[in-house]
Design a protein around this motif. Structure first.
Motif, short mmCIF file in Angstrom:
data_model
loop_
_atom_site.label_atom_id
_atom_site.label_comp_id
_atom_site.label_asym_id
_atom_site.label_seq_id
_atom_site.Cartn_x
_atom_site.Cartn_y
_atom_site.Cartn_z
N LEU A 163 -5.42 -5.45 -6.20
CA LEU A 163 -4.31 -5.33 -7.15
C LEU A 163 -3.57 -4.03 -6.87
O LEU A 163 -4.18 -2.96 -6.77
N PHE A 164 -2.26 -4.14 -6.69
CA PHE A 164 -1.40 -2.98 -6.47
C PHE A 164 -0.49 -2.80 -7.68
O PHE A 164 0.08 -3.77 -8.19
N GLN A 165 -0.32 -1.56 -8.11
CA GLN A 165 0.66 -1.25 -9.15
C GLN A 165 1.51 -0.09 -8.65
O GLN A 165 0.97 0.93 -8.19
N GLY A 180 0.81 -1.21 0.00
CA GLY A 180 0.00 0.00 0.00
C GLY A 180 0.84 1.26 0.00
O GLY A 180 0.56 2.22 -0.73
N ALA A 181 1.90 1.26 0.79
CA ALA A 181 2.74 2.45 0.91
C ALA A 181 3.47 2.78 -0.38
O ALA A 181 3.84 3.95 -0.61
N ILE A 190 -4.41 1.31 -6.83
CA ILE A 190 -4.97 0.20 -6.06
C ILE A 190 -6.38 -0.08 -6.56
O ILE A 190 -7.20 0.84 -6.69
N ILE A 191 -6.67 -1.34 -6.83
CA ILE A 191 -8.03 -1.76 -7.22
C ILE A 191 -8.42 -2.91 -6.30
O ILE A 191 -7.69 -3.91 -6.20
N SER A 192 -9.55 -2.78 -5.61
CA SER A 192 -9.92 -3.80 -4.63
C SER A 192 -11.38 -4.22 -4.76
O SER A 192 -12.23 -3.46 -5.24
N TYR A 193 -11.63 -5.45 -4.32
CA TYR A 193 -12.99 -6.01 -4.33
C TYR A 193 -13.12 -6.99 -3.18
O TYR A 193 -12.26 -7.87 -3.00
N PRO A 239 -2.27 6.87 -3.57
CA PRO A 239 -2.58 6.12 -4.80
C PRO A 239 -3.97 6.41 -5.33
O PRO A 239 -4.89 6.75 -4.57
N ALA A 240 -4.14 6.28 -6.65
CA ALA A 240 -5.47 6.29 -7.25
C ALA A 240 -6.13 4.97 -6.87
O ALA A 240 -5.58 3.90 -7.13
N THR A 241 -7.29 5.05 -6.22
CA THR A 241 -7.90 3.86 -5.64
C THR A 241 -9.31 3.65 -6.18
O THR A 241 -10.13 4.57 -6.18
#
Length: 304
Positions: free
Chosen positions: A241-243, A127-128, A133-136, A186-188
């Protein structure tokens, strides 16, 4: 020399001659990047230069640079030696060295208390360092959108955690959310099943959660999108998903007591496909916001 230094100091001239590495791989992995980030933090806190550390250990500049940037998978001995040279606290030396000691398979399956991957340093690291970040989460609000009260309610309802563990877990989840408030957060994007919004909560918890969602709805880098109950089912466990800003992608997939850490393209592909499906089925940001902030959300009786 202290007992700690005696324990961790090695003869680098014998075990790792200048200009060589003890790398198990020359490919950057999420594991090597996590270790590299910990070493960079230690370097900043020590106020020493990378060259000073390299000189103390008898390492080449190339070896030191590749370990610190995560492009070489350092051994436990390398990590411990670096951290001792940077005068890091013993418990942090143990923690980071233990990460280096894990096989790739062991690193990819990390156990945690029931429902609490937030306790894992790897999740904090991802996260840092995330750019996107895309989450479900199919059965609850995505972790980064939860209030402490919501998290405590979910964890208590499981009847599997001691009261103190519930409080510690909620605190850890709140700590993770601080990444959203920073100037370069981050763009979340968080996808939310509509059925989750019908789950009744205690009135105060419901009101606080709606207020928090209102804050996130107006956040310039947050996108909350609802998957309507009429949409086709998405059969998947919760995942994120983290990028990072170098384009590295990692998926964390959640089971009740373990987090999977996936970065191989073949393992990422199914989650990428799921994200495409979610995006095509989800309501727009605006329509989702109206539903999220409705007075009946979470069984509430009044608008926040």
């Amino acid at each position: 020399m202290s007992a700690l230094r005696k324990r961790f100091t090695v003869s680098t001239a014998a075990s790792c001659p200048a200009g060589t590495t003890l790398a198990s791989t020359e490919k950057s992995s999420v594991q090597s990047r996590e270790i590299g980030a910990a070493l960079q933090l230690a370097l900043r806190r020590s106020k020493l230069t990378q060259g000073t550390i390299a000189g103390r250990l008898g390492w080449s500049d190339s070896k030191t640079s590749r370990i610190v940037t995560g492009y070489t998978a350092a051994t436990r001995l390398d990590v411990a030696s670096f951290l001792v040279a940077a005068e890091v606290a013993p418990e942090e030396i143990e923690r980071v060295s233990a990460v280096a000691d894990l096989s790739p398979r062991a690193y990819s399956i990390q156990a945690h208390p029931v429902g609490l991957p937030d306790m894992l340093p790897t999740l904090l690291h991802l996260g840092a360092n995330a750019h996107t970040i895309i989450s479900y989460q199919p059965h609850q609000l995505p972790h980064l959108t939860q209030t402490a009260g919501y998290t405590e309610t979910i964890l208590r309802d499981s009847d599997l955690l001691a009261p103190q563990a519930v409080l510690d877990g909620a605190s850890a989840r709140q700590k993770r959310q601080t990444i959203l408030s920073g100037p370069k957060g981050p763009a979340t994007t968080a996808y939310i099943d509509e059925a989750v919004l019908s789950r009744p909560l205690p009135p105060q918890v419901a009101a606080e959660q709606r207020l928090h969602l209102r804050t996130l709805v107006w956040h310039p880098r947050c996108h909350l999108r609802i998957i309507p109950a009429t949409a086709a089912s998405t059969a998947t466990t919760g995942f994120t998903l983290f990028q990072d800003d170098r384009g590295h992608e990692v998926v964390t997939a959640f089971t009740p007591t373990a987090m999977l850490v996936l970065d191989h393209p073949d393992h990422l592909a199914p989650y990428r496909q799921t994200i495409t499906q979610l995006a095509s089925r989800a309501l727009t940001d605006t329509t989702s916001a109206v539903r999220l902030l409705a007075s009946g959300t979470f069984g509430g009786a009044t608008a926040c």
